[in-house]
Design a protein around this motif. Sequence first.
Motif, PDB file in Angstrom:
ATOM      1  N   ARG A   1      71.201 -30.192  46.022  1.00  0.00           N
ATOM      2  CA  ARG A   1      71.640 -30.021  44.640  1.00  0.00           C
ATOM      3  C   ARG A   1      73.099 -29.592  44.632  1.00  0.00           C
ATOM      4  N   THR A   2      73.812 -30.061  43.619  1.00  0.00           N
ATOM      5  CA  THR A   2      75.195 -29.654  43.407  1.00  0.00           C
ATOM      6  C   THR A   2      75.294 -29.182  41.966  1.00  0.00           C
ATOM      7  N   TYR A   3      75.922 -28.030  41.768  1.00  0.00           N
ATOM      8  CA  TYR A   3      76.062 -27.519  40.413  1.00  0.00           C
ATOM      9  C   TYR A   3      77.229 -26.557  40.319  1.00  0.00           C
ATOM     10  N   TYR A   4      77.681 -26.354  39.080  1.00  0.00           N
ATOM     11  CA  TYR A   4      78.626 -25.285  38.768  1.00  0.00           C
ATOM     12  C   TYR A   4      77.807 -24.059  38.405  1.00  0.00           C
ATOM     13  N   LEU A   5      78.294 -22.903  38.772  1.00  0.00           N
ATOM     14  CA  LEU A   5      77.705 -21.640  38.339  1.00  0.00           C
ATOM     15  C   LEU A   5      78.830 -20.843  37.700  1.00  0.00           C
ATOM     16  N   ARG A   6      78.615 -20.374  36.483  1.00  0.00           N
ATOM     17  CA  ARG A   6      79.637 -19.604  35.767  1.00  0.00           C
ATOM     18  C   ARG A   6      79.090 -18.208  35.505  1.00  0.00           C
ATOM     19  N   MET A   7      79.934 -17.212  35.758  1.00  0.00           N
ATOM     20  CA  MET A   7      79.531 -15.820  35.544  1.00  0.00           C
ATOM     21  C   MET A   7      80.581 -15.138  34.667  1.00  0.00           C
TER      22      MET A   7
ATOM     23  N   ALA B   1      89.928 -17.802  43.649  1.00  0.00           N
ATOM     24  CA  ALA B   1      90.144 -19.238  43.483  1.00  0.00           C
ATOM     25  C   ALA B   1      90.651 -19.880  44.773  1.00  0.00           C
ATOM     26  N   GLY B   2      89.963 -20.931  45.196  1.00  0.00           N
ATOM     27  CA  GLY B   2      90.319 -21.664  46.404  1.00  0.00           C
ATOM     28  C   GLY B   2      89.557 -21.222  47.638  1.00  0.00           C
ATOM     29  N   ASP B   3      88.884 -20.071  47.576  1.00  0.00           N
ATOM     30  CA  ASP B   3      88.114 -19.593  48.725  1.00  0.00           C
ATOM     31  C   ASP B   3      86.786 -20.336  48.820  1.00  0.00           C
ATOM     32  N   TYR B   4      86.323 -20.531  50.057  1.00  0.00           N
ATOM     33  CA  TYR B   4      85.112 -21.297  50.337  1.00  0.00           C
ATOM     34  C   TYR B   4      84.241 -20.515  51.316  1.00  0.00           C
ATOM     35  N   SER B   5      82.945 -20.584  51.105  1.00  0.00           N
ATOM     36  CA  SER B   5      82.016 -19.982  52.062  1.00  0.00           C
ATOM     37  C   SER B   5      80.798 -20.879  52.206  1.00  0.00           C
ATOM     38  N   THR B   6      80.066 -20.667  53.284  1.00  0.00           N
ATOM     39  CA  THR B   6      78.824 -21.395  53.501  1.00  0.00           C
ATOM     40  C   THR B   6      77.795 -20.428  54.073  1.00  0.00           C
ATOM     41  N   PHE B   7      76.552 -20.623  53.703  1.00  0.00           N
ATOM     42  CA  PHE B   7      75.447 -19.817  54.198  1.00  0.00           C
ATOM     43  C   PHE B   7      74.405 -20.761  54.783  1.00  0.00           C
ATOM     44  N   ALA B   8      73.887 -20.420  55.938  1.00  0.00           N
ATOM     45  CA  ALA B   8      72.922 -21.266  56.631  1.00  0.00           C
ATOM     46  C   ALA B   8      71.608 -21.363  55.861  1.00  0.00           C
ATOM     47  N   ALA B   9      70.874 -22.431  56.109  1.00  0.00           N
ATOM     48  CA  ALA B   9      69.525 -22.566  55.549  1.00  0.00           C
ATOM     49  C   ALA B   9      68.681 -21.391  56.021  1.00  0.00           C
ATOM     50  N   ASN B  10      67.741 -21.006  55.191  1.00  0.00           N
ATOM     51  CA  ASN B  10      66.841 -19.882  55.472  1.00  0.00           C
ATOM     52  C   ASN B  10      67.590 -18.562  55.626  1.00  0.00           C
ATOM     53  N   SER B  11      68.631 -18.381  54.817  1.00  0.00           N
ATOM     54  CA  SER B  11      69.380 -17.124  54.836  1.00  0.00           C
ATOM     55  C   SER B  11      69.131 -16.350  53.543  1.00  0.00           C
ATOM     56  N   ASP B  12      69.365 -15.062  53.622  1.00  0.00           N
ATOM     57  CA  ASP B  12      69.192 -14.182  52.468  1.00  0.00           C
ATOM     58  C   ASP B  12      70.549 -13.736  51.951  1.00  0.00           C
ATOM     59  N   HIS B  13      70.689 -13.776  50.634  1.00  0.00           N
ATOM     60  CA  HIS B  13      71.896 -13.306  49.962  1.00  0.00           C
ATOM     61  C   HIS B  13      71.639 -11.909  49.416  1.00  0.00           C
ATOM     62  N   SER B  14      72.636 -11.057  49.511  1.00  0.00           N
ATOM     63  CA  SER B  14      72.577  -9.818  48.749  1.00  0.00           C
ATOM     64  C   SER B  14      73.092 -10.129  47.343  1.00  0.00           C
ATOM     65  N   ARG B  15      73.117  -9.151  46.501  1.00  0.00           N
ATOM     66  CA  ARG B  15      73.591  -9.312  45.123  1.00  0.00           C
ATOM     67  C   ARG B  15      75.010  -9.887  45.127  1.00  0.00           C
ATOM     68  N   ILE B  16      75.274 -10.809  44.203  1.00  0.00           N
ATOM     69  CA  ILE B  16      76.594 -11.395  44.012  1.00  0.00           C
ATOM     70  C   ILE B  16      77.074 -10.964  42.642  1.00  0.00           C
ATOM     71  N   ASP B  17      78.300 -10.462  42.565  1.00  0.00           N
ATOM     72  CA  ASP B  17      78.814 -10.064  41.249  1.00  0.00           C
ATOM     73  C   ASP B  17      80.268 -10.470  41.083  1.00  0.00           C
ATOM     74  N   THR B  18      80.776 -10.263  39.882  1.00  0.00           N
ATOM     75  CA  THR B  18      82.150 -10.608  39.564  1.00  0.00           C
ATOM     76  C   THR B  18      82.727  -9.550  38.645  1.00  0.00           C
ATOM     77  N   GLU B  19      83.962  -9.205  38.882  1.00  0.00           N
ATOM     78  CA  GLU B  19      84.638  -8.243  38.015  1.00  0.00           C
ATOM     79  C   GLU B  19      85.299  -8.956  36.851  1.00  0.00           C
ATOM     80  N   ARG B  20      86.046 -10.002  37.154  1.00  0.00           N
ATOM     81  CA  ARG B  20      86.820 -10.728  36.124  1.00  0.00           C
ATOM     82  C   ARG B  20      86.122 -11.955  35.572  1.00  0.00           C
ATOM     83  N   GLY B  21      84.978 -12.325  36.173  1.00  0.00           N
ATOM     84  CA  GLY B  21      84.308 -13.577  35.807  1.00  0.00           C
ATOM     85  C   GLY B  21      84.708 -14.660  36.783  1.00  0.00           C
ATOM     86  N   CYS B  22      83.894 -15.704  36.830  1.00  0.00           N
ATOM     87  CA  CYS B  22      84.191 -16.823  37.716  1.00  0.00           C
ATOM     88  C   CYS B  22      83.473 -18.060  37.221  1.00  0.00           C
TER      89      CYS B  22
END
Length: 103
Positions: free
Chosen positions: A43-49, A82-103
Amino acid sequence: RLMERIRTGPRAEQRQGEERWRPTEFAGVSICHLHHDPATGMRTYYLRMEPGAFYPAHHHNELEQCLVLEGDVRQDGVIMEAGDYSTFAANSDHSRIDTERGC
């Protein structure tokens, strides 16, 4: 063969302004689905916070890729902008993700 499939296969595109944003169950977080391949599950999608919003800890069954288009994304003390990229392996766990200014 791959290039031939790309040239002749079904085409999907998303043009700016045609996005179909939908709220998620998390306050201040909305999603716009761009593509889903039922054969692979990809799946490919935009996520806005909105500023101050967060996405709770969760598990990923598949590979995740994240490209920040604007604003800031914060996780485990790492701030992506803006411009930063990350990747997480399959079967990985994320901790909470947040934003101060929005994204």
